[in-house]
Every structure is written in structure tokens, then in C-alpha cells.
Design a protein around this motif. Structure first.
Motif, PDB file in Angstrom:
ATOM      1  N   HIS A 124      50.357  46.926  52.465  1.00  0.00           N
ATOM      2  CA  HIS A 124      49.152  47.429  51.811  1.00  0.00           C
ATOM      3  C   HIS A 124      49.338  48.893  51.436  1.00  0.00           C
ATOM      4  N   PRO A 125      48.833  49.329  50.261  1.00  0.00           N
ATOM      5  CA  PRO A 125      48.974  50.735  49.878  1.00  0.00           C
ATOM      6  C   PRO A 125      48.355  51.671  50.917  1.00  0.00           C
ATOM      7  N   ALA A 126      49.017  52.790  51.155  1.00  0.00           N
ATOM      8  CA  ALA A 126      48.532  53.819  52.079  1.00  0.00           C
ATOM      9  C   ALA A 126      49.220  55.119  51.706  1.00  0.00           C
ATOM     10  N   ALA A 127      48.910  56.177  52.428  1.00  0.00           N
ATOM     11  CA  ALA A 127      49.540  57.466  52.166  1.00  0.00           C
ATOM     12  C   ALA A 127      51.054  57.316  52.250  1.00  0.00           C
ATOM     13  N   GLY A 128      51.745  57.756  51.204  1.00  0.00           N
ATOM     14  CA  GLY A 128      53.194  57.645  51.166  1.00  0.00           C
ATOM     15  C   GLY A 128      53.686  56.363  50.523  1.00  0.00           C
ATOM     16  N   ASN A 129      52.811  55.379  50.371  1.00  0.00           N
ATOM     17  CA  ASN A 129      53.168  54.100  49.727  1.00  0.00           C
ATOM     18  C   ASN A 129      52.003  53.660  48.860  1.00  0.00           C
ATOM     19  N   ARG A 130      51.784  54.353  47.763  1.00  0.00           N
ATOM     20  CA  ARG A 130      50.641  54.056  46.905  1.00  0.00           C
ATOM     21  C   ARG A 130      50.865  52.845  46.012  1.00  0.00           C
ATOM     22  N   ASP A 131      52.117  52.492  45.782  1.00  0.00           N
ATOM     23  CA  ASP A 131      52.399  51.320  44.961  1.00  0.00           C
ATOM     24  C   ASP A 131      53.666  50.659  45.468  1.00  0.00           C
ATOM     25  N   GLY A 132      54.078  49.596  44.781  1.00  0.00           N
ATOM     26  CA  GLY A 132      55.266  48.869  45.199  1.00  0.00           C
ATOM     27  C   GLY A 132      55.061  48.057  46.464  1.00  0.00           C
ATOM     28  N   THR A 133      53.807  47.726  46.776  1.00  0.00           N
ATOM     29  CA  THR A 133      53.485  47.004  48.004  1.00  0.00           C
ATOM     30  C   THR A 133      53.206  45.530  47.725  1.00  0.00           C
ATOM     31  N   LEU A 134      53.041  44.776  48.797  1.00  0.00           N
ATOM     32  CA  LEU A 134      52.692  43.366  48.668  1.00  0.00           C
ATOM     33  C   LEU A 134      51.369  43.192  47.947  1.00  0.00           C
ATOM     34  N   VAL A 135      50.395  44.046  48.233  1.00  0.00           N
ATOM     35  CA  VAL A 135      49.096  43.953  47.554  1.00  0.00           C
ATOM     36  C   VAL A 135      49.253  44.159  46.058  1.00  0.00           C
ATOM     37  N   ASN A 136      50.062  45.132  45.647  1.00  0.00           N
ATOM     38  CA  ASN A 136      50.290  45.337  44.206  1.00  0.00           C
ATOM     39  C   ASN A 136      50.861  44.085  43.554  1.00  0.00           C
ATOM     40  N   ALA A 137      51.794  43.423  44.246  1.00  0.00           N
ATOM     41  CA  ALA A 137      52.383  42.195  43.720  1.00  0.00           C
ATOM     42  C   ALA A 137      51.352  41.074  43.657  1.00  0.00           C
ATOM     43  N   LEU A 138      50.542  40.940  44.703  1.00  0.00           N
ATOM     44  CA  LEU A 138      49.524  39.888  44.732  1.00  0.00           C
ATOM     45  C   LEU A 138      48.527  40.042  43.584  1.00  0.00           C
ATOM     46  N   LEU A 139      48.138  41.278  43.293  1.00  0.00           N
ATOM     47  CA  LEU A 139      47.159  41.507  42.225  1.00  0.00           C
ATOM     48  C   LEU A 139      47.719  41.157  40.851  1.00  0.00           C
ATOM     49  N   HIS A 140      49.032  41.259  40.684  1.00  0.00           N
ATOM     50  CA  HIS A 140      49.643  40.859  39.413  1.00  0.00           C
ATOM     51  C   HIS A 140      49.661  39.342  39.273  1.00  0.00           C
ATOM     52  N   HIS A 141      50.105  38.652  40.298  1.00  0.00           N
ATOM     53  CA  HIS A 141      50.262  37.202  40.222  1.00  0.00           C
ATOM     54  C   HIS A 141      48.934  36.460  40.399  1.00  0.00           C
ATOM     55  N   PHE A 142      47.988  37.075  41.128  1.00  0.00           N
ATOM     56  CA  PHE A 142      46.697  36.431  41.409  1.00  0.00           C
ATOM     57  C   PHE A 142      45.587  37.473  41.249  1.00  0.00           C
ATOM     58  N   PRO A 143      45.203  37.821  39.991  1.00  0.00           N
ATOM     59  CA  PRO A 143      44.270  38.927  39.730  1.00  0.00           C
ATOM     60  C   PRO A 143      42.915  38.791  40.429  1.00  0.00           C
ATOM     61  N   LYS A 144      42.450  37.572  40.667  1.00  0.00           N
ATOM     62  CA  LYS A 144      41.129  37.395  41.281  1.00  0.00           C
ATOM     63  C   LYS A 144      41.078  37.881  42.723  1.00  0.00           C
ATOM     64  N   LEU A 145      42.247  38.129  43.315  1.00  0.00           N
ATOM     65  CA  LEU A 145      42.263  38.643  44.684  1.00  0.00           C
ATOM     66  C   LEU A 145      41.667  40.041  44.770  1.00  0.00           C
ATOM     67  N   ALA A 146      41.497  40.713  43.622  1.00  0.00           N
ATOM     68  CA  ALA A 146      40.923  42.065  43.621  1.00  0.00           C
ATOM     69  C   ALA A 146      39.508  42.090  44.177  1.00  0.00           C
ATOM     70  N   THR A 147      38.807  40.958  44.150  1.00  0.00           N
ATOM     71  CA  THR A 147      37.421  40.927  44.634  1.00  0.00           C
ATOM     72  C   THR A 147      37.332  40.611  46.125  1.00  0.00           C
ATOM     73  N   LEU A 148      38.476  40.430  46.789  1.00  0.00           N
ATOM     74  CA  LEU A 148      38.480  40.095  48.216  1.00  0.00           C
ATOM     75  C   LEU A 148      38.879  41.302  49.058  1.00  0.00           C
ATOM     76  N   PRO A 149      38.408  41.385  50.288  1.00  0.00           N
ATOM     77  CA  PRO A 149      38.841  42.477  51.164  1.00  0.00           C
ATOM     78  C   PRO A 149      40.359  42.490  51.318  1.00  0.00           C
ATOM     79  N   ARG A 150      40.981  43.655  51.156  1.00  0.00           N
ATOM     80  CA  ARG A 150      42.428  43.839  51.274  1.00  0.00           C
ATOM     81  C   ARG A 150      43.208  42.847  50.407  1.00  0.00           C
TER      82      ARG A 150
END
Length: 320
Positions: A104-130
Motif C-alpha cells: 500500500h502507498p505510504a511515505a517513501g513508497n507513493r507509487d509502484g505498489t500493489l494498490v496502484n496495480a490493483l486500481l489499474h486492472h480493477f478500477p472499481k476497487l477505488a471505492t473500497l477501503p484500502r
């Protein structure tokens, strides 16, 4: 634009005497009790047109109504990064996370994370917690993660995790020799001095880890570890606490332990393994919608498979 959700329902007579938030949690299983409490306190959920407290008792027959926009729950951006999908359906995903990927993005890792990948492949996940993540793995721990694809699935899976009904088993290589398995029952919290580390501390949260021996090598042991709780760095902290730190752990592991008389290849492999030797190998849970019990296994990543092969070769050489 955010989508709009609306609730219009009547509390049945069978709920008479219950707290309002309890009755709503039974009536609206897609939403967690905590979320329903927040909406009641904010006036987004009204009972017979008025604002009621979560603890107020119900008599049955009350009309509940509310409407709100489904805003994005994360500000992370979508990035086209590869995902190793072990399973997917309309309600959940199971991911085999590689070494080096932050969850998950955090200080020092703002992108390139699993969450960033999930949002690309499954955009509707943006409305769910984490973005649907139900639990996490450390950056340099490989293996299985479950992701919810709907609010209902997320609510149910989080409840399963809290009730210890999601089974998570790991393979770990520790420095030291064990005669038998055991259990570590010790609270884990922030280190009192180094806030970047975790530690066994009296003020920590309860943490329970079971382990059993799979194979003994010359100066190391392969364990199967089962978590009952999911504290940050739990396995790494618990194993270090009983003086059996994970091989390669840069935070809790200490100096690498070398077998006496080891071959150059064995020495090079152990010294070159610079991450905790930990892999989330097995995941089992009850499907949040169908109720079916499901189970997955993830093969060892290449670096850990090579480490075990070299340790086994060294042990077999001595036995022979």
C-alpha cells in the motif's frame, strides 16, 4: 463522478429490543457496523425521518432511509503493473505478491505498489477501503494476499480475519536448530526507542504464532508458521524474540549464521540472501458470498527455492 447509494428499509419486528446499530448490521450485511455507526452519527442515515443514536433501542417497524455519494476511498493512482492472479471472481481476488512489491502507498513508497496495480486492472476497487486489501504482507515477504471486490465481500472478509477464520500459513527459514515446534504468545507493539521497528512489549497488542519443524539443516531450520493474529512484522518479531531470527532479515535477523565447514557456494548463498526468508505459502477462507471453503497454495519464489536447495545440499553432504 461518484455514484449514489440509497437505503430505504424497514426494521422488522424480530429486531425489537436490539440496539439500532445491531439491528441495521443484521438488516444491511453489506456494510460494517462501524460504518453504519458513522452514518448514524453524521445524520446520513435517518430513522423515521430523524437522527437517532447507534445505541438507541428499536421496537420494530421503523423506517430507515439514507443517501450518499460513493467517493473514492483512496487517492492512489492507477499504474499498469503486472499482477500474478491465483484466483478471481466477482467478489474476491487472490494475489501471489512477489518480493520487493509494497502492498500500500505510504511515505517513501507513493507509487509502484500493489494498490496502484490493483486500481489499474480493477478500477472499481477505488471505492473500497484500502482498494479492497484485507491484509498485507511486508515488502520483502512473498506470497498470497486476498483482495475484496465489493463492499459486502470486504466487510465479511475483515470479520473473518478478526474472528481468526482466515488461515494463513508461511514457510520460514530461521537461524538456529529446533528440536520441535511450538507457540509464541507475546504482545507486539512499536519498539519503545526505534519507532520504525516492532517489538514484544507489555503494551502491545495480543499476538499468537504457531510453528512446526519441516526440516533441519546444519545451522538453520525450515518452519511452517501459522498466524492467529496479524500484527505488523509478527512472525519476524516473534521468531527473533525466541532467539531464532529469520535468515536474511535486515531488521531483526542479526548477522548471518554460517555452517562450519560450509562450501563456498553455501556461504555465498547465505550471505547473499538479504531479505527475510519468509513466504506466505497457504491461504484458506470461506467465500464471502457462496459460503464455500476455499484454499490456495503459492510456489516458492526462485531465491527462496535456491536457498533451500543449497542448505539441503550442504546437509546431505554432511550426512553422506
Amino acid at each position: 463522478m461518484p455514484s449514489t447509494e440509497r437505503i430505504d428499509c424497514q426494521i422488522p419486528a424480530t429486531c425489537a429490543g436490539m440496539r439500532l446499530d445491531q439491528a441495521l448490521a443484521a438488516l444491511l450485511p453489506d456494510y460494517s457496523r462501524n460504518r453504519l455507526q458513522q452514518w448514524l452519527k453524521a445524520g446520513q442515515l435517518r430513522v423515521d425521518g430523524g437522527i437517532r443514536r447507534p445505541r438507541d433501542p428499536v421496537v420494530g417497524g421503523e423506517m430507515v432511509s439514507g443517501e450518499w455519494g460513493r467517493e473514492a476511498e483512496t487517492t492512489a493512482v492507477a499504474q499498469n503493473l503486472p499482477l500474478d492472479l491465483c484466483y478471481q471472481d466477482a467478489d474476491l481476488l487472490v494475489i501471489n505478491k512477489p518480493v520487493g512489491l509494497v502492498a500500500h502507498p505510504a511515505a517513501g513508497n507513493r507509487d509502484g505498489t500493489l494498490v496502484n496495480a490493483l486500481l489499474h486492472h480493477f478500477p472499481k476497487l477505488a471505492t473500497l477501503p484500502r482498494a479492497g486489501l484485507v491484509h498485507r504482507l511486508d515488502k520483502d515477504t512473498s506470497g498470497l494476499l486476498v483482495v475484496a471486490r465489493s463492499l459486502r465481500a470486504h466487510t465479511v472478509l475483515v470479520e473473518q480475519l478478526q474472528a481468526r477464520r482466515i488461515e494463513r500459513e508461511y514457510l520460514a527459514v530461521v537461524n538456529g536448530m529446533l528440536v520441535a515446534g511450538g507457540t509464541v504468545n507475546a504482545p507486539v507493539g512499536r519498539h519503545p526507542v526505534d519507532r520504525q521497528r516492532m517489538a514484544v512489549t507489555a503494551g502491545g497488542k495480543p499476538a499468537l504464532t504457531h510453528y512446526r519443524v519441516l526440516r533441519r539443516f546444519c545451522t538453520h531450520t525450515l518452519l511452517r508458521v501459522k498466524l492467529e493474529t496479524g500484527r505488523t512484522h509478527q512472525i519476524r518479531v516473534h521468531m527473533a524474540h525466541i532467539r531464532l531470527p529469520l535468515l536474511g532479515d535486515p531488521v531483526y535477523g542479526g548477522r548471518p549464521r554460517l555452517p562450519p565447514g560450509a562450501t563456498p557456494r553455501c556461504i555465498e548463498t547465505i550471505q547473499g540472501f538479504r531479505r527475510q526468508a519468509l513466504h506466505a505459502e497457504r491461504l484458506a477462507l470461506t467465500h464471502p458470498v457462496s459460503g464455500e471453503r476455499l484454499e490456495w497454495h503459492a510456489e516458492l519464489p526462485a531465491d527462496l527455492a535456491e536457498l533451500l536447495a543449497v542448505l539441503a545440499e550442504d546437509a546431505d553432504r554432511r550426512d553422506g
